[in-house]
Enzyme design. Structure first.
Site, PDB file in Angstrom:
ATOM      1  N   HIS A 433      46.762  49.412 -26.126  1.00  0.00           N
ATOM      2  CA  HIS A 433      45.950  49.019 -27.275  1.00  0.00           C
ATOM      3  C   HIS A 433      46.681  49.168 -28.610  1.00  0.00           C
ATOM      4  O   HIS A 433      46.043  49.282 -29.649  1.00  0.00           O
ATOM      5  CB  HIS A 433      44.667  49.852 -27.338  1.00  0.00           C
ATOM      6  CG  HIS A 433      43.651  49.502 -26.306  1.00  0.00           C
ATOM      7  ND1 HIS A 433      42.745  48.478 -26.452  1.00  0.00           N
ATOM      8  CD2 HIS A 433      43.388  50.042 -25.089  1.00  0.00           C
ATOM      9  CE1 HIS A 433      41.968  48.398 -25.394  1.00  0.00           C
ATOM     10  NE2 HIS A 433      42.343  49.344 -24.540  1.00  0.00           N
ATOM     11  N   LYS A 688      34.045  48.284 -39.704  1.00  0.00           N
ATOM     12  CA  LYS A 688      34.974  48.783 -38.691  1.00  0.00           C
ATOM     13  C   LYS A 688      35.494  50.124 -39.174  1.00  0.00           C
ATOM     14  O   LYS A 688      35.194  50.535 -40.298  1.00  0.00           O
ATOM     15  CB  LYS A 688      36.127  47.809 -38.453  1.00  0.00           C
ATOM     16  CG  LYS A 688      36.850  47.367 -39.714  1.00  0.00           C
ATOM     17  CD  LYS A 688      37.828  46.242 -39.406  1.00  0.00           C
ATOM     18  CE  LYS A 688      37.098  44.965 -39.054  1.00  0.00           C
ATOM     19  NZ  LYS A 688      37.867  44.036 -38.231  1.00  0.00           N
ATOM     20  N   ARG A 689      36.266  50.806 -38.330  1.00  0.00           N
ATOM     21  CA  ARG A 689      36.835  52.076 -38.762  1.00  0.00           C
ATOM     22  C   ARG A 689      37.587  51.898 -40.069  1.00  0.00           C
ATOM     23  O   ARG A 689      38.259  50.893 -40.289  1.00  0.00           O
ATOM     24  CB  ARG A 689      37.804  52.618 -37.713  1.00  0.00           C
ATOM     25  CG  ARG A 689      37.150  53.256 -36.518  1.00  0.00           C
ATOM     26  CD  ARG A 689      38.181  53.855 -35.562  1.00  0.00           C
ATOM     27  NE  ARG A 689      39.147  52.858 -35.134  1.00  0.00           N
ATOM     28  CZ  ARG A 689      40.418  52.848 -35.525  1.00  0.00           C
ATOM     29  NH1 ARG A 689      40.856  53.762 -36.360  1.00  0.00           N
ATOM     30  NH2 ARG A 689      41.237  51.930 -35.082  1.00  0.00           N
ATOM     31  N   LYS A 694      43.646  48.269 -41.510  1.00  0.00           N
ATOM     32  CA  LYS A 694      42.528  47.313 -41.484  1.00  0.00           C
ATOM     33  C   LYS A 694      42.217  46.767 -42.880  1.00  0.00           C
ATOM     34  O   LYS A 694      41.470  45.816 -43.031  1.00  0.00           O
ATOM     35  CB  LYS A 694      41.299  47.971 -40.867  1.00  0.00           C
ATOM     36  CG  LYS A 694      41.483  48.291 -39.378  1.00  0.00           C
ATOM     37  CD  LYS A 694      40.258  48.971 -38.789  1.00  0.00           C
ATOM     38  CE  LYS A 694      40.462  49.336 -37.324  1.00  0.00           C
ATOM     39  NZ  LYS A 694      40.473  48.172 -36.416  1.00  0.00           N
ATOM     40  N   THR A 800      37.390  43.466 -31.581  1.00  0.00           N
ATOM     41  CA  THR A 800      36.276  42.863 -30.854  1.00  0.00           C
ATOM     42  C   THR A 800      35.131  42.497 -31.782  1.00  0.00           C
ATOM     43  O   THR A 800      34.311  41.649 -31.443  1.00  0.00           O
ATOM     44  CB  THR A 800      35.749  43.801 -29.751  1.00  0.00           C
ATOM     45  OG1 THR A 800      35.424  45.073 -30.320  1.00  0.00           O
ATOM     46  CG2 THR A 800      36.775  43.995 -28.651  1.00  0.00           C
ATOM     47  N   LYS A 804      32.187  39.262 -31.939  1.00  0.00           N
ATOM     48  CA  LYS A 804      30.732  39.386 -32.102  1.00  0.00           C
ATOM     49  C   LYS A 804      30.247  38.546 -33.275  1.00  0.00           C
ATOM     50  O   LYS A 804      29.203  37.881 -33.195  1.00  0.00           O
ATOM     51  CB  LYS A 804      30.364  40.858 -32.311  1.00  0.00           C
ATOM     52  CG  LYS A 804      30.732  41.762 -31.155  1.00  0.00           C
ATOM     53  CD  LYS A 804      30.754  43.224 -31.576  1.00  0.00           C
ATOM     54  CE  LYS A 804      31.497  44.075 -30.557  1.00  0.00           C
ATOM     55  NZ  LYS A 804      31.827  45.403 -31.056  1.00  0.00           N
TER      56      LYS A 804
END
Length: 958
Positions: A433, A688-689, A694, A800, A804
């Site tokens: 990952h 998200k985290r 990110k 992911t 969604k």
């Protein structure tokens, strides 16, 4: 407030109705009430009268199932409970399975009773599933993950069982609304990010597709943490999800296994090894049933909790008054499963994390082997183990499965090294990952030697086998090349080569038998303030770089990812671009050696939870226009929507469904944050985290630029230039990740200023949603219109949440990173807002920065100066802004290229505004995003795992 009047008569009636409810699911289709007898009529044999007690029905259930399925045309039953029997079952549990006092039937009690009623149904299907698997002796996949981010279970379970209407009606009869009852359920605190959510989606798909499988994890008492947002930013408090217990889990007091730490290894006269002494704990099983959609298959998630064995409690110390000493062993055992990812800055924290990983591996493998032995009978043919068992390691956390399986096979079952190593290499597979070599998990050899001495012996043997394999492949003629191979591929880093290998490489008169580590191993690269390992929530940003002096003493470490590749039979990435980077960069030398091991398995998400149940309005529209509800299990049918994308009737229905979802989001935000937002504004979401790679920082700096430009314009100019937006953030920063917590603070400070600016009004709002989790996502995603997936290219393995959002018709702005690449291909380039540098450019751009050649865009400098001016409050943002400046150094030099991508980002956001003004165009783009999301169902992913890695087939219960 609802009350349930109970009496002896009603209790007797209720108990009978509940028995009818249960027996119906066991396959019995008619039950008459008689004080002495149940009249059972079965569809599988001639009708007969039998005397049954409740005890006999329960005790003989397994045998009846096995007998019935052997008969031709056997059926496990088609009983579908009505609302009356469901209401009786709920009342039964409210009275006889009490978690609350008896006086009232308020919402919390209603939730527990309802969940326990559903659980009864699941248990029947669950027992039947595994009885059938055991009888058929099928090969099973075992999925090991440190995280399972499940979300609420009630609505998902009754939806999968097709009982939503019946439960809603039953609860109305009892004075409650199903939605209100469902909101009483806390999210299970068993995960943090995409790694855990992926694992939960996989379990849903495995059950829905009837694959024989079993999940394993840890039962965290407090999870990661509950996030509060205060004037100081993020604050962490302990999660309380288990405070009232969980109605979904069943403790298996008869299923427990010993787990050992420390101690020493002894050798027998025959050369056998035994691990003795040390610290002993017990791993106790808690089972959670996972139902499939429109199928009887219900698989198991087994979670381990740790405790002290009674014989280990120091009763002598307790009676002597030394209570602290007596309690110490108990607390050491129990704390293993207290917290998900405990802080690891201290030695104690590192030790606890390693204990967690080993507990998961050891208990799970002991359980898997017990299943295999029970099904195999005597004598056990261990060579058949890989033909019946596939173990999937979700990231490197379960890497210790490899030496632990070898240990059990050799030390406990008496197999030779050769047989144990061969069985292991044909049993275990690894999902990677992360794309960053410096972020791959490593453990101190010294710590592992102390905690797991037998496993270090085995890992040394595996490392030796690997070195010999490399030498056999490449020979010893080119020693420089060989040293480079060993430097990159060895499991033990900065550790002397085994004597047997050194003798092959160097002449004894010129070199010592043991080659110095610094002649064959690389120096440790200076740690970058980069992404952690993937979706796991483990952060390495605060580790300091290593300064190499004239005589560096390099740490001896175990490289867990290398152990996974060497000890597993398959390695897969989780998106096409990620898998290519894995082969070409991260594990390139391994790929050259074993190309057949490497695969891609693009992640997916379950369409049941992530559209069918969380977005019923849109689901009805999709079903209407496609003409079938089969898309819920066959998302290929979503492609049909493409031919209707320009249809005005569909567009009108689509827009109305989105607006209803936006109204729900607005209500939710008011409840959670106190802010009112206009549902007619664009809802722009990044959830998200919180992590530097990110790039929530890029998003909020873009918002600051937007706000500054608004302030410089007149009201009329603002309305012409800017589309009204509600910018929504959510996510947790790891508790010790200082820079991520600064970003949370920055977002909330910007929101506090912008949201109270009367000049701006509803033209711009910035909202940070506290304690983001699955249940929050189920509200936000259906109402989102633009979602941001803007990580630095080449650093997100997959993602992911992007899938969604696409499923729910949300248009995306993002880089060519992770699954964004494939999403853009499927939804169409015109329906995805692309910006930023690409993965192959990143190394060159960082080099350019280090050489002082980067020239920042004036607009970026303008934003930094604006932040530093204090417009967003008194907090000192010098450290945060400083991280974006300079050419090198820890915590500086804009490693994640926020400044580089900023001009492209704000120009792309202008294109977003332009597209949103044309609502017909925007709605068509939305429809095409849903149509193009067909590829990103976890059902497709699981089919590929089952076919290409595990070698298992669907097993449909008769």
């Amino acid at each position: 407030m609802a009350t349930l009047p109970f009496s002896a008569t009603s209790a007797q009636s209720m108990s009978f109705s509940h028995s009818k409810f249960i027996l119906g699911f066991m396959g019995f289709d008619r039950i008459t009430h008689n004080p002495e007898m149940f009249l059972i009529r079965t569809p599988r044999s001639s009708y007969s009268r039998r005397k049954f007690s409740v005890k006999n029905v329960a005790s003989n259930q397994k045998q009846k199932l096995k007998d019935s399925v052997k008969q031709e045309g056997g059926d496990l039953g088609t009983f579908i409970p009505d609302s009356a029997s469901i209401a009786s079952s709920i009342k039964y549990h409210a009275e006889f399975t009490p978690s609350f006092s008896t006086e009232q039937f308020e919402l919390p009690k209603a939730y527990f009773a309802t969940a326990e009623s559903v659980r009864d149904t699941l248990i029947i299907n669950w027992n039947a599933t595994y009885d059938y698997y055991e009888m058929m002796n099928v090969k099973q996949a075992y999925y090991l993950s440190m995280e399972y981010l499940q979300g609420r279970a009630l609505l998902n379970a009754i939806g999968n069982l097709e009982l939503s209407g019946a439960y809603a009606e039953a609860l109305r009869k009892l004075g409650h609304d199903l939605e209100d009852v469902a909101r009483q359920e806390p999210d299970a605190a068993l995960g943090n990010g995409g790694l855990g959510r992926l694992a939960s989606c996989f379990l849903d798909s495995l059950a829905t597709l009837n694959y024989p499988a079993w999940g394993y994890g840890l039962r965290y008492k407090y999870g990661l943490f509950k996030q509060h947002i205060t004037k100081d930013g993020q604050e962490e408090v302990a999660e309380s999800w288990l405070e009232m217990g969980s109605p979904w889990e069943i403790v298996r007091n008869d299923v427990s296994y010993p787990v050992k730490f420390y101690g020493e290894v002894t050798s027998g006269a025959d050369g056998s090894k035994q691990w003795v002494g040390g610290e002993n704990v017990v791993a106790l099983a808690y089972d959670v049933p996972i139902p499939g959609y429109k199928t009887k298959t219900t698989i198991n998630l087994r979670l381990w909790s740790t405790k002290l064995a009674p014989e280990e409690f120091d009763l002598r110390a307790f009676n002597a008054g030394d209570h602290a000493k007596a309690y110490a062993a108990m607390k050491n055992a129990e704390k293993i499963c207290y917290i998900l990812y405990p802080g690891d800055e201290s030695l104690e924290g590192k030790t606890l994390r390693l204990k967690q990983q080993y507990t998961l591996c050891s208990a799970s493998l002991q359980d898997i082997i017990a299943h295999f032995e029970r099904r195999s009978g005597e004598p056990v043919k261990w060579e058949n183990f890989p033909e019946k068992v596939a173990v999937q390691m979700n990231d490197t956390h379960p890497t210790l499965c490899i030496p632990e399986l070898i240990r059990i096979l050799m030390d406990v079952k008496g197999l030779s090294w050769k047989k144990a190593w061969d069985i292991t290499r044909r049993t275990v597979a690894y999902t990677n990952h992360t794309v960053l070599p410096e972020a791959l998990e490593k453990w101190s050899l010294e710590l592992m030697q102390e905690l797991l001495p037998r496993h270090v012996e085995i890992i040394r043997r595996i490392d030796e086998e690997l070195v010999h394999t490399i030498i056999a492949e490449y020979g010893t003629e080119d020693l420089d090349m060989l040293k480079q191979k060993l430097k990159q591929m060895r499991i033990l880093d900065n550790v002397e080569l085994p004597d047997s290998v050194a003798e092959l490489l160097f002449k004894s008169e010129e070199n010592s038998a043991v080659v110095p580590a610094d002649e064959i191993e690389s120096s440790v690269e200076e740690n970058k303030p980069t992404a952690e390992e993937d979706e796991s929530g483990l952060d390495t940003e605060n580790e300091k770089g290593v300064t190499v002096d004239e005589a560096p003493k390099l740490p001896k470490v175990v490289r867990m990812a290398n152990l996974c590749v060497a000890g597993g039979y398959a390695v897969n990435g989780v998106a096409e671009i990620h898998s290519e980077i894995v082969k070409s960069e991260v594990f390139n030398e391994f790929y050259k050696l074993w190309p057949e091991k490497f695969q891609n398995k693009t992640n997916g998400v379950t369409p049941r939870r992530w559209i069918r149940f969380c977005n019923p309005d849109l689901s009805k529209i999709i079903t209407k226009w496609i003409g079938t509800e089969d898309w819920v299990v066959d998302t290929e049918k979503l492609v049909t929507l493409r031919k209707f994308a320009d249809n005005e009737e569909l567009q009108s229905e689509w827009k109305e469904a989105k607006r209803r979802n936006k109204i729900k989001v607005a209500s939710f935000l008011k409840e959670k944050t106190g802010y009112f937002v206009d549902p007619d504004a664009m809802f722009d979401v990044q959830v998200k985290r919180i992590h530097e790679y990110k790039r929530q920082l890029l998003n909020i700096m873009g918002i600051v630029y937007r706000y500054k430009k608004m302030k410089e314009m007149s009201l009329e100019e603002r309305k012409i230039k800017f589309v009204p937006r509600v910018c929504i953030f959510g996510g947790k920063a790891f508790a010790t990740y200082v820079q991520a917590k600064r970003i949370v603070k920055f977002i909330t400070d910007v929101g506090a200023t912008v949201n109270h600016d009367p000049e701006i009004g509803d033209l711009l709002k910035v909202i940070f949603v506290p304690d983001y989790n699955v249940s929050v996502a189920e509200v936000l995603i259906p109402g989102s219109e633009l979602s941001q997936h803007i990580s630095t290219a080449g650093m997100e393995a997959s993602g992911t949440s992007n899938m969604k959002f696409a499923m729910n018709g949300c248009i995306q702005i993002g880089t060519l990173d992770g699954a964004n690449v494939e999403i853009r291909q499927e939804v169409g380039e015109d329906n995805f807002f692309l910006f930023g540098a690409q993965a192959h450019e990143i190394a060159g751009l960082r080099k350019e920065r280090s050489e002082g050649k980067f020239v920042p865009d004036p607009r970026f400098e303008e934003v930094k100066a604006f932040v530093r001016s204090g417009v967003f409050g008194p907090y000192n943002y010098e450290e945060l802004m400083g991280s974006l400046e300079g050419n090198e150094g820890y915590g500086r030099a804009d490693y994640f290229l926020v400044g580089k991508d900023f001009p492209s980002y704000i120009e792309c956001q202008e294109k977003v505004d332009e597209a949103y003004r044309d609502q017909k165009r925007w709605t068509k783009m939305s429809i095409l995003n849903t149509a193009g999301s067909f590829k990103f169902s976890s059902d497709r992913t699981i089919h590929e795992y089952a076919r290409d890695i595990w070698g298992i087939e669907p097993v449909v219960l008769p």
